[in-house]
Scaffold this motif. Structure first.
Motif, PDB file in Angstrom:
ATOM      1  N   LEU A  28     -47.995  43.892  29.095  1.00  0.00           N
ATOM      2  CA  LEU A  28     -47.890  42.247  29.009  1.00  0.00           C
ATOM      3  C   LEU A  28     -46.354  42.136  29.378  1.00  0.00           C
ATOM      4  N   ASP A  29     -46.651  40.883  30.165  1.00  0.00           N
ATOM      5  CA  ASP A  29     -45.150  40.096  30.363  1.00  0.00           C
ATOM      6  C   ASP A  29     -45.112  39.107  29.739  1.00  0.00           C
ATOM      7  N   PHE A  30     -44.294  38.974  28.450  1.00  0.00           N
ATOM      8  CA  PHE A  30     -44.304  37.687  27.513  1.00  0.00           C
ATOM      9  C   PHE A  30     -43.436  36.615  28.119  1.00  0.00           C
ATOM     10  N   TYR A  31     -42.854  36.910  29.501  1.00  0.00           N
ATOM     11  CA  TYR A  31     -42.078  35.686  29.859  1.00  0.00           C
ATOM     12  C   TYR A  31     -43.079  34.797  30.271  1.00  0.00           C
ATOM     13  N   GLN A  32     -44.298  35.194  30.482  1.00  0.00           N
ATOM     14  CA  GLN A  32     -45.197  34.261  31.171  1.00  0.00           C
ATOM     15  C   GLN A  32     -45.651  33.401  30.063  1.00  0.00           C
ATOM     16  N   PHE A  33     -45.677  33.748  28.760  1.00  0.00           N
ATOM     17  CA  PHE A  33     -46.112  33.138  27.523  1.00  0.00           C
ATOM     18  C   PHE A  33     -45.102  32.258  27.159  1.00  0.00           C
ATOM     19  N   PHE A  34     -43.860  32.704  27.099  1.00  0.00           N
ATOM     20  CA  PHE A  34     -42.883  31.960  26.393  1.00  0.00           C
ATOM     21  C   PHE A  34     -42.062  30.831  27.394  1.00  0.00           C
ATOM     22  N   LEU A  35     -42.180  31.027  28.760  1.00  0.00           N
ATOM     23  CA  LEU A  35     -41.467  30.200  29.600  1.00  0.00           C
ATOM     24  C   LEU A  35     -42.661  29.508  30.292  1.00  0.00           C
ATOM     25  N   ASN A  36     -43.975  29.639  30.371  1.00  0.00           N
ATOM     26  CA  ASN A  36     -44.947  28.855  30.997  1.00  0.00           C
ATOM     27  C   ASN A  36     -46.272  28.680  30.065  1.00  0.00           C
ATOM     28  N   GLY A  37     -46.109  29.047  28.961  1.00  0.00           N
ATOM     29  CA  GLY A  37     -47.322  29.044  28.047  1.00  0.00           C
ATOM     30  C   GLY A  37     -48.604  29.731  28.365  1.00  0.00           C
ATOM     31  N   ASP A  38     -48.336  30.635  29.427  1.00  0.00           N
ATOM     32  CA  ASP A  38     -49.608  31.413  29.943  1.00  0.00           C
ATOM     33  C   ASP A  38     -50.129  32.385  29.003  1.00  0.00           C
ATOM     34  N   ARG A  39     -51.341  32.163  28.367  1.00  0.00           N
ATOM     35  CA  ARG A  39     -51.577  33.337  27.434  1.00  0.00           C
ATOM     36  C   ARG A  39     -52.743  34.148  28.095  1.00  0.00           C
ATOM     37  N   SER A  40     -52.995  34.070  29.219  1.00  0.00           N
ATOM     38  CA  SER A  40     -53.966  35.057  29.945  1.00  0.00           C
ATOM     39  C   SER A  40     -54.055  36.485  29.589  1.00  0.00           C
ATOM     40  N   GLN A  41     -52.723  36.901  29.385  1.00  0.00           N
ATOM     41  CA  GLN A  41     -52.588  38.487  29.216  1.00  0.00           C
ATOM     42  C   GLN A  41     -52.432  38.849  27.990  1.00  0.00           C
ATOM     43  N   ASP A  42     -52.515  37.724  26.759  1.00  0.00           N
ATOM     44  CA  ASP A  42     -52.395  38.135  25.364  1.00  0.00           C
ATOM     45  C   ASP A  42     -53.647  38.489  25.001  1.00  0.00           C
ATOM     46  N   VAL A  43     -54.087  39.735  25.234  1.00  0.00           N
ATOM     47  CA  VAL A  43     -55.291  40.401  24.688  1.00  0.00           C
ATOM     48  C   VAL A  43     -55.552  40.526  23.215  1.00  0.00           C
ATOM     49  N   HIS A  44     -56.777  40.780  22.646  1.00  0.00           N
ATOM     50  CA  HIS A  44     -56.864  40.680  21.319  1.00  0.00           C
ATOM     51  C   HIS A  44     -57.102  42.144  21.196  1.00  0.00           C
ATOM     52  N   LEU A  45     -56.771  42.465  19.613  1.00  0.00           N
ATOM     53  CA  LEU A  45     -56.543  43.749  19.262  1.00  0.00           C
ATOM     54  C   LEU A  45     -57.578  44.440  18.702  1.00  0.00           C
ATOM     55  N   ARG A  46     -57.692  45.614  18.318  1.00  0.00           N
ATOM     56  CA  ARG A  46     -58.889  46.146  17.582  1.00  0.00           C
ATOM     57  C   ARG A  46     -58.128  47.232  16.683  1.00  0.00           C
ATOM     58  N   SER A  47     -59.031  47.426  15.674  1.00  0.00           N
ATOM     59  CA  SER A  47     -58.188  48.309  14.752  1.00  0.00           C
ATOM     60  C   SER A  47     -57.680  49.449  15.288  1.00  0.00           C
TER      61      SER A  47
END
Length: 326
Positions: free
Chosen positions: A123-142
């Motif tokens: 994951l590159d969280f710069y895309q989330f924090f700077l551009n609001g792009d959550r496409s890489q923000d995968v859902h987690l499993r146990s």
């Protein structure tokens, strides 16, 4: 699950049904419906599709009564690494938030999600924090693990940019890409004068001048500091009126402008000394100041030359000297 307006009276009711560990939800008369990994909207469509095979007319509403929790792990360069109980709908950003984010030594651009011993994604969280792009923000499993590795190459940028800061770089990141990460240049930035301060071969500091108006786009290296210079605060197209006048200050200069265009009769005060004023002219090459006296009285009587002004000229009027007291 609430069903109403159905022809079969025994289906008009509310159902509270758990989702089993295998991801199946068993609905009476509908059987098992696989809902693992689906969103609430997707689950609603699946159940509607199953009901449509039995009923022609019905209304339904699906809601979540209680979410189960899963255990995930955040390891590496996090502020608070450890095991965390999070919602079954949580994504990687939720787990990272629970661990208070990466430490100063941690990366924000290469965070790995590990599932069953293999890297699921990076994951590159710069895309989330700077551009609001959550496409890489995968859902987690146990049992998933979030690995925060050490921070990679960094470069700092300062001066008139919108977000001056230290940024983590991908290999080969260019100067213009760093400026874009910093939100772009401010209006006060001098686009012809940008400088890169660099440690070369771990031995010496060097400076690289870059003209951002040119297509040149050099690559950056770990430890670089980019300084964007600001434009000069000197006003270039001005002439100045000062002293005993009604509205002192700078005025816009335009070619062909003459003395009476600046020093109008409305600018004269009762205490203005009309027999002598001064023009202070600065040579733009040698910066030598030349003083040219003139008479405002004769100027308004058309006896004084209404000479042409130059950029940065300054007109100065003094006040009348009061006579001695009797």
């Amino acid at each position: 699950l609430h069903i109403w307006n159905a022809p079969q009276a025994n289906l008009n009711r509310s159902y509270i049904m758990p989702i089993e560990r295998d991801g199946m939800m068993v609905v009476p008369q509908l059987g098992a419906i696989p809902l693992a990994g689906t969103t609430l909207a997707q689950a609603t469509r699946l159940i509607q599709s199953r009901l449509s095979s039995l009923l022609k007319h019905f209304d339904m509403h699906l809601s979540i009564a209680r979410l189960r929790t899963i255990k995930v792990y955040v390891v590496g360069e996090a502020v608070r690494p450890g095991a965390y109980e999070v919602s079954s709908l949580a994504s990687a950003s939720h787990a990272l938030y629970a661990a208070c984010g990466p430490a100063k030594s941690g990366s924000l651009r290469h965070i790995k999600v590990i599932r069953d011993g293999k890297t699921l994604t990076e994951l590159d969280f710069y895309q989330f924090f700077l551009n609001g792009d959550r496409s890489q923000d995968v859902h987690l499993r146990s049992g998933d693990t979030l690995l925060v590795p050490p921070i990679g190459p960094v470069a700092a940028i300062g001066g008139p940019v919108k977000r001056p800061a230290i940024y983590e770089l991908f290999p080969g990141t260019s100067l213009r890409a760093l400026v874009e990460l910093a939100g772009g240049l401010s209006p006060t930035a001098d686009r012809k004068r940008c400088q890169i301060y660099r440690i070369e071969a771990g031995q010496q500091r060097v400076i690289v001048d870059v003209d951002l108006k040119q297509p040149t786009d050099p690559a950056l290296f770990d430890g670089d500091f980019v300084r964007v210079n600001g434009v000069s605060t000197q006003i270039e197209n001005a002439v100045i009126l000062a002293g005993a006048v009604r509205n002192p200050g700078p005025y816009e200069f335009h070619p062909g402008m003459r003395l009476k265009d600046l020093l109008t009769s409305d600018q004269i005060l009762p205490e203005s000394y009309m027999d002598r004023a001064e023009l202070l002219r600065t040579d733009p090459v040698t910066f030598e100041v030349v003083v040219r006296p003139f008479s405002p009285k004769e100027l308004f009587q058309a006896k004084e030359d209404n000479f042409e002004l130059q950029r940065l000229d300054k007109i100065f009027l003094t006040t009348q000297m009061k006579g001695p007291r009797s």
